[in-house]
Design a protein around this motif. Structure first.
Motif, PDB file in Angstrom:
ATOM      1  N   ALA A   1       0.816  -1.217   0.000  1.00  0.00           N
ATOM      2  CA  ALA A   1       0.000   0.000   0.000  1.00  0.00           C
ATOM      3  C   ALA A   1       0.848   1.265   0.000  1.00  0.00           C
ATOM      4  O   ALA A   1       0.379   2.334  -0.411  1.00  0.00           O
ATOM      5  CB  ALA A   1      -0.940  -0.007   1.200  1.00  0.00           C
ATOM      6  N   THR A   2       2.090   1.166   0.465  1.00  0.00           N
ATOM      7  CA  THR A   2       2.971   2.339   0.517  1.00  0.00           C
ATOM      8  C   THR A   2       4.034   2.316  -0.582  1.00  0.00           C
ATOM      9  O   THR A   2       4.958   3.131  -0.557  1.00  0.00           O
ATOM     10  CB  THR A   2       3.673   2.413   1.885  1.00  0.00           C
TER      11      THR A   2
ATOM     12  N   ARG B   1      -4.258   2.221  -3.430  1.00  0.00           N
ATOM     13  CA  ARG B   1      -3.561   2.213  -2.135  1.00  0.00           C
ATOM     14  C   ARG B   1      -4.550   2.012  -0.986  1.00  0.00           C
ATOM     15  O   ARG B   1      -4.295   1.219  -0.064  1.00  0.00           O
ATOM     16  CB  ARG B   1      -2.787   3.516  -1.939  1.00  0.00           C
TER      17      ARG B   1
ATOM     18  N   TRP C   1      -4.672  -1.110   1.694  1.00  0.00           N
ATOM     19  CA  TRP C   1      -4.650  -0.902   3.148  1.00  0.00           C
ATOM     20  C   TRP C   1      -5.794  -1.666   3.818  1.00  0.00           C
ATOM     21  O   TRP C   1      -5.617  -2.261   4.888  1.00  0.00           O
ATOM     22  CB  TRP C   1      -4.772   0.594   3.483  1.00  0.00           C
TER      23      TRP C   1
END
Length: 391
Positions: free
Chosen positions: A87-88, A158, A162
């Protein structure tokens, strides 16, 4: 035990999701972080390679410490942690590392389920239980198609990943709280992986195990999106629909293979004929890669349907395992199955790159499918000499 098995199956839904969701996200990952089909093929290959490499230690852990800690700890650290890293992600390398961690987290969940089945239930229904697990788990494959495309378009990729990280962490906690480890086999029998490798009958099953799952898993996990997108110029939502159809076919196939051995009184011939039909679907795409989107959809669905023999092959191998080596046995079979997908994903990327540099894209995709089909035919030729066994 039933609650623990239910959450193991839910964990396997996540495992199926994670191995397939890159295909739908390919366009947005390309625009946001510069991902290419080849780099995503590598990321998918990393997932399968790490997953496969973990099978031997997972098998030892299942036999020695049981499925409760093995599944819950790895899913929490690898699955939830890897999804958070994804996600990052700032570039494709981050995605590839994240996929490796997710592969680590997903590596024990199906085998922990099979271990419990083998220790608690009779061998006669193992294939059916294994197939039902794969069938239900394949709902993750479906969720990674159109629903994933909708989520990415609605909230962003993203934010979607998450959410997956949170769900994965909660499932891992449930596994720790609800799984009950089965009783150990009576006596003090010792054994090792080498004892399994000395069983001659398994060596006629391993080759098909290695190549049989690779086309359906590899195509659904990555290549179906670029193939129909590049050749037929489809949108993300349309790619998701084709992926969904293939995923449904894989679910149907997983449910069907399990009971067919008892219905026909043979496990070997059900597996052999099914894989031959899957190989012919690949070869048909090779022959007519751009005839129409309808033909392409039917053929990838056929590949998904007939390429779903994974649980039946595990059951065939399971029939030769001694009771005290069940954990290592089922994970050894999984090593060949998932390892084959990983190898073919890694090699498919440079192979396709080379092909696309010398021929038109439809022909390049067709040749890729053709290699998948030929590999399965070779596995079938060896499997033809295997011993048929139902118990």
């Amino acid at each position: 035990m039933k609650a623990g098995i239910a959450f193991l199956v839910l964990a396997y839904v996540l495992s199926q999701f994670y191995r397939a969701f890159l295909a739908v996200m390919a366009p947005v990952l390309a625009s946001d972080i510069g991902a290419t089909p080849q780099s995503l093929a590598t990321a998918s290959g990393v997932w399968f390679a790490v997953f496969a490499a973990m099978q031997i230690p997972v098998g030892i852990a299942l036999d020695r410490i049981g499925p409760r800690l093995t599944a819950s700890v790895l899913l929490l650290v690898g699955g939830a942690g890897g999804a958070a890293l994804f996600a990052t992600a700032a570039d494709v390398r981050d995605v590839q590392i994240a996929m490796g961690l997710i592969g680590l987290g997903c590596s024990p969940v199906l085998m922990a389920t099979y271990y419990i089945f083998a220790r608690v239930y009779s061998a006669a229904i193992f294939a059916t239980l294994a197939g039902v697990t794969i069938g239900i788990g394949s709902m993750g494959n479906l969720a990674a198609a159109t629903p994933m495309a909708w989520a990415v378009e609605a909230v962003g990729w993203r934010e979607t990943v998450w959410g997956l990280a949170l769900v994965t962490g909660l499932v891992a906690l449930a596994l720790f709280l609800l799984i009950k480890d089965p009783a150990k086999p009576e006596g003090d029998q010792k054994g090792s992986l080498m004892d399994l490798l000395r069983i001659p009958a398994l060596w006629l099953i391993f080759p098909l195990m290695f190549v049989g799952y690779a086309p359906s898993a590899g195509v659904r996990g990555l290549w179906v999106g670029p193939y129909v997108g590049d050749v037929f110029d489809l949108t993300v939502a349309e790619i998701g629909t084709v992926s969904l159809i293939m995923g449904v076919a894989m679910v149907v196939g997983s449910f069907a293979y399990g009971p067919l051995d008892r219905f026909f009184g043979t496990r070997k011939w059900v597996i052999l004929i099914g894989n031959l039909l899957g190989a012919f679907a690949c070869l048909a795409i090779w022959a007519v890669p751009e005839s129409s989107i309808l033909t392409a959809t039917v053929l990838v669905a056929a590949l998904g349907l007939f390429g779903a023999s994974f649980p039946a092959l595990v059951a065939h191998g399971r029939s030769f395992f001694p009771p005290h080596l069940v954990g290592r046995g089922v994970t050894l079979m999984n090593l060949f199955g998932i390892g084959g997908v990983g190898v073919m994903q890694f090699t498919s990327a440079p192979f396709f790159t080379a092909l696309s540099g010398t021929m038109a894209l439809p022909a390049a995709y067709g040749a890729l499918f053709g290699v998948f089909g030929l590999a399965v035919l070779i596995g079938c030729a060896i499997y033809l000499f295997s011993e048929d066994r139902l118990d």
